[in-house]
Design a protein around this motif. Sequence first.
Motif, PDB file in Angstrom:
ATOM      1  N   ASN A 207       0.734  -1.228   0.174  1.00 34.61           N
ATOM      2  CA  ASN A 207       0.072  -0.030   0.032  1.00 34.61           C
ATOM      3  C   ASN A 207       0.945   1.156  -0.147  1.00 34.61           C
ATOM      4  O   ASN A 207       0.632   2.261  -0.878  1.00 34.61           O
ATOM      5  CB  ASN A 207      -0.803  -0.122   1.199  1.00 34.61           C
ATOM      6  N   VAL A 208       1.683   1.300   0.799  1.00 27.61           N
ATOM      7  CA  VAL A 208       2.749   2.422   0.985  1.00 27.61           C
ATOM      8  C   VAL A 208       3.546   2.845   0.051  1.00 27.61           C
ATOM      9  O   VAL A 208       3.791   3.736  -0.730  1.00 27.61           O
ATOM     10  CB  VAL A 208       3.193   2.735   2.530  1.00 27.61           C
TER      11      VAL A 208
ATOM     12  N   GLY B  69       3.316   1.317  -3.011  1.00 31.14           N
ATOM     13  CA  GLY B  69       2.676   1.508  -3.990  1.00 31.14           C
ATOM     14  C   GLY B  69       2.320   2.897  -4.453  1.00 31.14           C
ATOM     15  O   GLY B  69       2.121   3.339  -5.653  1.00 31.14           O
ATOM     16  N   ARG B  70       2.111   3.622  -3.425  1.00 27.26           N
ATOM     17  CA  ARG B  70       1.715   5.310  -3.318  1.00 27.26           C
ATOM     18  C   ARG B  70       2.779   6.002  -3.527  1.00 27.26           C
ATOM     19  O   ARG B  70       2.833   7.109  -4.162  1.00 27.26           O
ATOM     20  CB  ARG B  70       1.003   5.524  -1.985  1.00 27.26           C
ATOM     21  N   LEU B  71       3.772   5.644  -2.816  1.00 29.95           N
ATOM     22  CA  LEU B  71       5.207   6.654  -2.866  1.00 29.95           C
ATOM     23  C   LEU B  71       6.178   5.949  -3.981  1.00 29.95           C
ATOM     24  O   LEU B  71       7.266   6.756  -4.462  1.00 29.95           O
ATOM     25  CB  LEU B  71       5.966   6.700  -1.602  1.00 29.95           C
TER      26      LEU B  71
ATOM     27  N   ASP C  57       5.888   5.629  -7.187  1.00 33.05           N
ATOM     28  CA  ASP C  57       5.472   6.336  -8.449  1.00 33.05           C
ATOM     29  C   ASP C  57       6.923   7.114  -9.015  1.00 33.05           C
ATOM     30  O   ASP C  57       7.817   7.573  -8.171  1.00 33.05           O
ATOM     31  CB  ASP C  57       4.399   7.042  -8.706  1.00 33.05           C
TER      32      ASP C  57
ATOM     33  N   SER D 218       6.452  11.127  -6.415  1.00 31.16           N
ATOM     34  CA  SER D 218       6.160  11.328  -5.204  1.00 31.16           C
ATOM     35  C   SER D 218       7.287  11.925  -4.462  1.00 31.16           C
ATOM     36  O   SER D 218       7.531  12.716  -3.782  1.00 31.16           O
ATOM     37  CB  SER D 218       5.501  10.114  -4.562  1.00 31.16           C
TER      38      SER D 218
ATOM     39  N   THR E  76      -0.914  13.672  -7.957  1.00 22.60           N
ATOM     40  CA  THR E  76       0.159  13.124  -6.923  1.00 22.60           C
ATOM     41  C   THR E  76      -0.032  13.803  -5.828  1.00 22.60           C
ATOM     42  O   THR E  76       0.080  13.296  -4.571  1.00 22.60           O
ATOM     43  CB  THR E  76       1.492  13.266  -7.386  1.00 22.60           C
TER      44      THR E  76
ATOM     45  N   SER F   2      -3.146  12.415  -3.714  1.00 25.74           N
ATOM     46  CA  SER F   2      -3.008  11.516  -3.129  1.00 25.74           C
ATOM     47  C   SER F   2      -2.167  11.496  -1.984  1.00 25.74           C
ATOM     48  O   SER F   2      -2.433  11.130  -1.040  1.00 25.74           O
ATOM     49  CB  SER F   2      -2.188  10.447  -4.296  1.00 25.74           C
ATOM     50  N   MET F   3      -1.138  12.298  -2.000  1.00 30.32           N
ATOM     51  CA  MET F   3      -0.173  12.399  -0.726  1.00 30.32           C
ATOM     52  C   MET F   3      -1.175  13.339   0.236  1.00 30.32           C
ATOM     53  O   MET F   3      -1.023  13.129   1.369  1.00 30.32           O
ATOM     54  CB  MET F   3       1.031  13.274  -1.192  1.00 30.32           C
TER      55      MET F   3
ATOM     56  N   ASP G 269      -3.399  10.981   1.929  1.00 31.56           N
ATOM     57  CA  ASP G 269      -2.568   9.894   2.857  1.00 31.56           C
ATOM     58  C   ASP G 269      -2.365  10.734   4.124  1.00 31.56           C
ATOM     59  O   ASP G 269      -1.841  10.020   5.053  1.00 31.56           O
ATOM     60  CB  ASP G 269      -1.385   9.500   2.221  1.00 31.56           C
TER      61      ASP G 269
END
Length: 120
Positions: A19-20, A22-24, A26, A29, A62, A65-66, A69
């Motif tokens: 999860n983390v 995958g988000r960071l 890219d 980020s 981006t 998304s951040m 979170d």
Amino acid sequence: MEEKKIIKFESLGYCPVRNVIGRLGDKWSILILTSLHVNGKLRFSEIQRSIGDISQRMLTVTLRSMEADGIIRREVHAEVPPRVEYELTLLGKSLFPHIKALVDWAQDNMEEIKTNREKQ
């Protein structure tokens, strides 16, 4: 022969690593987080200028998304035209030492990586 026990990283429901990362993980980020860490509070256009080759749409996606979170904070000032600034939250600041280690490693090892890629 004894079978080797393998630790599995299966996606069974909620996996914090997937999860983390995958988000960071890219393309943008870490650059955005680094820019906000180094430069402090920035407006959208300032973040875009600091990175250079990011599209407006990708920066927007981006940042949203951040923000969702809780890693960055978006502050809208009631002015005409509206002024919007972004900064790291405490959670984002606590993440940065880990990001910095990765950035430092990338800078220290880029030449060797480039050489290895050229051999392929």
